[in-house]
Design an enzyme around this catalytic site. Sequence first.
Site, PDB file in Angstrom:
ATOM      1  N   THR A 125      -4.098 -18.027  36.376  1.00 47.73           N
ATOM      2  CA  THR A 125      -4.197 -19.253  36.372  1.00 47.73           C
ATOM      3  C   THR A 125      -3.121 -20.173  37.117  1.00 47.73           C
ATOM      4  O   THR A 125      -2.091 -19.563  37.326  1.00 47.73           O
ATOM      5  CB  THR A 125      -4.286 -20.012  34.796  1.00 47.73           C
ATOM      6  OG1 THR A 125      -3.944 -20.984  34.962  1.00 47.73           O
ATOM      7  CG2 THR A 125      -2.961 -19.186  34.141  1.00 47.73           C
ATOM      8  N   GLU A 127      -1.829 -22.396  36.152  1.00 48.68           N
ATOM      9  CA  GLU A 127      -0.656 -22.919  35.077  1.00 48.68           C
ATOM     10  C   GLU A 127       0.738 -21.847  35.470  1.00 48.68           C
ATOM     11  O   GLU A 127       1.699 -22.242  34.892  1.00 48.68           O
ATOM     12  CB  GLU A 127      -1.127 -22.823  33.544  1.00 48.68           C
ATOM     13  CG  GLU A 127      -1.996 -23.675  33.334  1.00 48.68           C
ATOM     14  CD  GLU A 127      -1.271 -25.210  33.045  1.00 48.68           C
ATOM     15  OE1 GLU A 127      -0.134 -25.110  32.382  1.00 48.68           O
ATOM     16  OE2 GLU A 127      -1.655 -26.213  33.679  1.00 48.68           O
ATOM     17  N   TYR A 149       1.442 -20.450  27.122  1.00 49.22           N
ATOM     18  CA  TYR A 149       0.221 -20.154  27.745  1.00 49.22           C
ATOM     19  C   TYR A 149       0.634 -19.575  29.135  1.00 49.22           C
ATOM     20  O   TYR A 149       0.254 -18.470  29.606  1.00 49.22           O
ATOM     21  CB  TYR A 149      -0.595 -21.347  27.762  1.00 49.22           C
ATOM     22  CG  TYR A 149      -1.985 -21.134  28.834  1.00 49.22           C
ATOM     23  CD1 TYR A 149      -3.057 -20.233  28.171  1.00 49.22           C
ATOM     24  CD2 TYR A 149      -1.926 -21.283  30.085  1.00 49.22           C
ATOM     25  CE1 TYR A 149      -4.310 -20.012  29.097  1.00 49.22           C
ATOM     26  CE2 TYR A 149      -3.178 -20.981  30.981  1.00 49.22           C
ATOM     27  CZ  TYR A 149      -4.098 -20.303  30.308  1.00 49.22           C
ATOM     28  OH  TYR A 149      -5.297 -20.017  31.134  1.00 49.22           O
ATOM     29  N   LYS A 153       0.558 -15.674  30.680  1.00 52.74           N
ATOM     30  CA  LYS A 153      -0.627 -15.438  31.701  1.00 52.74           C
ATOM     31  C   LYS A 153       0.302 -14.643  32.900  1.00 52.74           C
ATOM     32  O   LYS A 153      -0.013 -14.263  33.620  1.00 52.74           O
ATOM     33  CB  LYS A 153      -1.184 -16.622  32.293  1.00 52.74           C
ATOM     34  CG  LYS A 153      -2.266 -17.275  31.349  1.00 52.74           C
ATOM     35  CD  LYS A 153      -3.539 -16.071  31.452  1.00 52.74           C
ATOM     36  CE  LYS A 153      -4.733 -16.784  30.685  1.00 52.74           C
ATOM     37  NZ  LYS A 153      -5.897 -15.677  31.103  1.00 52.74           N
TER      38      LYS A 153
HETATM   39  P1  NAP Z   1     -12.619 -20.440  26.918  1.00 49.83           P
HETATM   40  O1  NAP Z   1     -13.959 -21.383  27.255  1.00 49.83           O
HETATM   41  O2  NAP Z   1     -11.445 -21.162  26.115  1.00 49.83           O
HETATM   42  O3  NAP Z   1     -13.079 -19.288  26.583  1.00 49.83           O
HETATM   43  C1  NAP Z   1     -12.279 -18.180  26.164  1.00 49.83           C
HETATM   44  C2  NAP Z   1     -12.862 -17.114  25.562  1.00 49.83           C
HETATM   45  O4  NAP Z   1     -11.737 -16.034  24.846  1.00 49.83           O
HETATM   46  C3  NAP Z   1     -13.726 -17.216  24.402  1.00 49.83           C
HETATM   47  O5  NAP Z   1     -14.862 -16.498  24.421  1.00 49.83           O
HETATM   48  C4  NAP Z   1     -12.936 -16.937  23.085  1.00 49.83           C
HETATM   49  O6  NAP Z   1     -13.847 -16.371  22.097  1.00 49.83           O
HETATM   50  C5  NAP Z   1     -12.296 -15.573  23.633  1.00 49.83           C
HETATM   51  N1  NAP Z   1     -11.105 -15.286  23.065  1.00 49.83           N
HETATM   52  C6  NAP Z   1     -10.028 -15.893  22.524  1.00 49.83           C
HETATM   53  N2  NAP Z   1      -9.109 -15.234  21.882  1.00 49.83           N
HETATM   54  C7  NAP Z   1      -9.647 -14.042  21.806  1.00 49.83           C
HETATM   55  C8  NAP Z   1      -9.278 -12.694  21.199  1.00 49.83           C
HETATM   56  N3  NAP Z   1      -7.990 -12.621  20.646  1.00 49.83           N
HETATM   57  N4  NAP Z   1      -9.942 -11.649  21.567  1.00 49.83           N
HETATM   58  C9  NAP Z   1     -11.028 -11.700  22.297  1.00 49.83           C
HETATM   59  N5  NAP Z   1     -11.458 -12.763  22.769  1.00 49.83           N
HETATM   60  C10 NAP Z   1     -10.942 -14.088  22.527  1.00 49.83           C
HETATM   61  O7  NAP Z   1     -12.008 -20.437  28.444  1.00 49.83           O
HETATM   62  P2  NAP Z   1     -12.533 -20.509  29.936  1.00 49.83           P
HETATM   63  O8  NAP Z   1     -12.310 -21.896  30.404  1.00 49.83           O
HETATM   64  O9  NAP Z   1     -13.896 -19.898  29.977  1.00 49.83           O
HETATM   65  O10 NAP Z   1     -11.447 -19.434  30.889  1.00 49.83           O
HETATM   66  C11 NAP Z   1     -11.793 -17.995  30.949  1.00 49.83           C
HETATM   67  C12 NAP Z   1     -10.360 -17.562  31.259  1.00 49.83           C
HETATM   68  O11 NAP Z   1      -9.911 -18.046  32.557  1.00 49.83           O
HETATM   69  C13 NAP Z   1      -9.437 -17.576  30.241  1.00 49.83           C
HETATM   70  O12 NAP Z   1      -8.619 -16.356  30.099  1.00 49.83           O
HETATM   71  C14 NAP Z   1      -8.509 -18.648  30.786  1.00 49.83           C
HETATM   72  O13 NAP Z   1      -7.220 -18.511  30.245  1.00 49.83           O
HETATM   73  C15 NAP Z   1      -8.559 -18.533  32.206  1.00 49.83           C
HETATM   74  N6  NAP Z   1      -8.614 -19.596  33.098  1.00 49.83           N
HETATM   75  C16 NAP Z   1      -9.365 -20.770  32.856  1.00 49.83           C
HETATM   76  C17 NAP Z   1      -9.263 -21.809  33.837  1.00 49.83           C
HETATM   77  C18 NAP Z   1     -10.131 -23.065  33.739  1.00 49.83           C
HETATM   78  O14 NAP Z   1      -9.903 -24.063  34.335  1.00 49.83           O
HETATM   79  N7  NAP Z   1     -11.117 -22.972  32.944  1.00 49.83           N
HETATM   80  C19 NAP Z   1      -8.451 -21.919  34.991  1.00 49.83           C
HETATM   81  C20 NAP Z   1      -7.782 -20.546  35.065  1.00 49.83           C
HETATM   82  C21 NAP Z   1      -7.649 -19.516  34.329  1.00 49.83           C
HETATM   83  P3  NAP Z   1     -14.170 -17.575  21.038  1.00 49.83           P
HETATM   84  O15 NAP Z   1     -15.544 -17.916  21.441  1.00 49.83           O
HETATM   85  O16 NAP Z   1     -14.283 -16.871  19.751  1.00 49.83           O
HETATM   86  O17 NAP Z   1     -13.175 -18.396  20.721  1.00 49.83           O
HETATM   87  O1  F7E Z   2      -5.164 -30.501  30.613  1.00 56.82           O
HETATM   88  C1  F7E Z   2      -3.254 -34.083  30.650  1.00 56.82           C
HETATM   89  C2  F7E Z   2      -2.519 -32.874  30.184  1.00 56.82           C
HETATM   90  O2  F7E Z   2      -6.045 -29.532  28.789  1.00 56.82           O
HETATM   91  C3  F7E Z   2      -5.049 -31.119  32.019  1.00 56.82           C
HETATM   92  C4  F7E Z   2      -7.140 -24.710  31.163  1.00 56.82           C
HETATM   93  O3  F7E Z   2      -8.205 -24.164  31.424  1.00 56.82           O
HETATM   94  O4  F7E Z   2      -6.514 -25.504  33.200  1.00 56.82           O
HETATM   95  C5  F7E Z   2      -6.683 -25.550  31.839  1.00 56.82           C
HETATM   96  O5  F7E Z   2      -5.362 -26.081  31.294  1.00 56.82           O
HETATM   97  C6  F7E Z   2      -3.917 -32.318  32.142  1.00 56.82           C
HETATM   98  C7  F7E Z   2      -2.687 -32.009  31.429  1.00 56.82           C
HETATM   99  O6  F7E Z   2      -6.018 -28.560  30.906  1.00 56.82           O
HETATM  100  C8  F7E Z   2      -4.998 -35.442  27.742  1.00 56.82           C
HETATM  101  O7  F7E Z   2      -1.344 -33.111  29.811  1.00 56.82           O
HETATM  102  C9  F7E Z   2      -3.763 -36.339  29.396  1.00 56.82           C
HETATM  103  O8  F7E Z   2      -1.629 -32.367  32.259  1.00 56.82           O
HETATM  104  O9  F7E Z   2      -7.513 -30.382  30.627  1.00 56.82           O
HETATM  105  P1  F7E Z   2      -6.209 -29.868  30.062  1.00 56.82           P
HETATM  106  P2  F7E Z   2      -4.850 -27.855  31.711  1.00 56.82           P
HETATM  107  O10 F7E Z   2      -3.559 -27.809  30.634  1.00 56.82           O
HETATM  108  O11 F7E Z   2      -4.564 -27.937  32.976  1.00 56.82           O
HETATM  109  C10 F7E Z   2      -5.612 -24.209  33.541  1.00 56.82           C
HETATM  110  C11 F7E Z   2      -5.768 -23.929  35.049  1.00 56.82           C
HETATM  111  C12 F7E Z   2      -6.008 -23.050  32.433  1.00 56.82           C
HETATM  112  O12 F7E Z   2      -5.732 -22.048  32.861  1.00 56.82           O
HETATM  113  C13 F7E Z   2      -6.097 -23.361  31.061  1.00 56.82           C
HETATM  114  O13 F7E Z   2      -6.759 -22.216  30.535  1.00 56.82           O
HETATM  115  O14 F7E Z   2      -4.555 -33.607  31.586  1.00 56.82           O
HETATM  116  N1  F7E Z   2      -3.991 -34.746  29.668  1.00 56.82           N
HETATM  117  N2  F7E Z   2      -4.420 -36.599  28.072  1.00 56.82           N
HETATM  118  C14 F7E Z   2      -4.519 -34.372  28.694  1.00 56.82           C
HETATM  119  N3  F7E Z   2      -5.006 -33.192  28.291  1.00 56.82           N
HETATM  120  C15 F7E Z   2      -5.860 -32.951  27.003  1.00 56.82           C
HETATM  121  N4  F7E Z   2      -6.382 -31.801  27.016  1.00 56.82           N
HETATM  122  N5  F7E Z   2      -5.952 -34.011  26.135  1.00 56.82           N
HETATM  123  C16 F7E Z   2      -5.742 -35.125  26.562  1.00 56.82           C
HETATM  124  O15 F7E Z   2      -5.870 -36.196  25.677  1.00 56.82           O
END
Ligand code: NAP
Ligand code: F7E
Length: 338
Positions: A125, A127, A149, A153
């Site tokens: 990620t 992050e 987090y 990662k």
């Molecule tokens: P998500 O919607 O939160 O899905 C996470 C999945 O992981 C869910 O199926 C969840 O199951 C499962 N999970 C959580 N804890 C677990 C555990 N202990 N054992 C087995 N399964 C578990 O996340 P996503 O947005 O699809 O992201 C997919 C992956 O990409 C994650 O690793 C995330 O950190 C990474 N990532 C996401 C983004 C983004 O912008 N979306 C960017 C960079 C990296 P439940 O349904 O039971 O909760």
């Molecule tokens: O926050 C700001 C917050 O929670 C984005 C995950 O998929 O992408 C995701 O992480 C920004 C941050 O995503 C609110 O402070 C303001 O600066 O949507 P987010 P994230 O933290 O960028 C990365 C790539 C991953 O890997 C992660 O798994 O938005 N923000 N106000 C807020 N964020 C939230 N959630 N809620 C607010 O009210």
Amino acid sequence: MKRALITGATGQDGAYLARLLLAKGYDVTGAIRRNSQPEMVRLEKLGIARELRTVDFDLSEPNNITRLIRGNAFDEVYNLAAQSFVGSSWEQPVYVADVNGVGVVRLLDAIRTYTPQTRFYQASTSEMFGLVRVLPQDEQTPFHPRSPYGVAKVYGHHITVNYRESFGLHASSGILFNHESPLRGTEFVTRKITVGLARFARGDHAAVELGNLNAKRDWGFAGDYVEGMWRMLQQESADDYVLATGVTTSIREFAGFAAEALGLDLEWSGADETEQAVDRRSGKVAVRVNPAFYRPAEVDLLVGNAAKARARLGWEPKVDVRALAAMMARADYDECGQ
Ligand code: NAP
Ligand code: F7E
């Protein structure tokens, strides 16, 4: 027929990836965390819940992982499972380290031991870049994670590289910038905005309460990003790739794009904790700041350079941030009406 395992198959990316692999003719196994009620909503929305086989799975349980890998000769394993919400990682830092960090080596070590020919994808990620020193960020940019987090990662990323270098595994790490969709969890800021503003547009005039409006993210569409994951595992050798759009947008601007798609017209005023946006048409406050959503340490600005993925994988994002906000806002508007 190729066999793929997707951990986190009930999540946003897991659902889109499962759909992509099924369309390509894969035999797909979804590894699913046991819940009191099966959490299949996203797979059902995509109409594929019955098309993949499912197995009970938890990244914190080594016996479960070992049995699953030993008993199946998967061609490809996509490790998407994680506690993925940055905001709650300060509340559950040990759990997050175990699942998002150590969980990766549990899987890798089972693969190394029982099926070393299996190709592995790790969901890394942006992050990990955190407090960025270089603009834009690419595969060479140093990491400085800002949350438990992100720290976990970084371990997952390095252990993936290490198992590739130590044991010759075909293990790739995708450093993905934020990617969203109508299937995004409602606690993430984009979906929180589109759900909140869709309700507002339907006449429920409760303001959406947000934290730091100045943070900037490089947002793409999840459907495009899972295509990149698959392409990484089709390469002759494994490597690390950034997937990003190269465009960065503030939270405030994203809210503006979503509002525009819903026919709202936001007028911003105030600063920091007193900032708010009034919808000119209804005269009501549609967005306001609530410091409760500030984070202990913030990632202020992310913008990625996906040149390597473009050149080697032929990967391109197809949906820009304005179209993404509109897609999500309209889907939520339709859902609110049902
Ligand atoms: P998500 O919607 O939160 O899905 C996470 C999945 O992981 C869910 O199926 C969840 O199951 C499962 N999970 C959580 N804890 C677990 C555990 N202990 N054992 C087995 N399964 C578990 O996340 P996503 O947005 O699809 O992201 C997919 C992956 O990409 C994650 O690793 C995330 O950190 C990474 N990532 C996401 C983004 C983004 O912008 N979306 C960017 C960079 C990296 P439940 O349904 O039971 O909760
Ligand atoms: O926050 C700001 C917050 O929670 C984005 C995950 O998929 O992408 C995701 O992480 C920004 C941050 O995503 C609110 O402070 C303001 O600066 O949507 P987010 P994230 O933290 O960028 C990365 C790539 C991953 O890997 C992660 O798994 O938005 N923000 N106000 C807020 N964020 C939230 N959630 N809620 C607010 O009210």
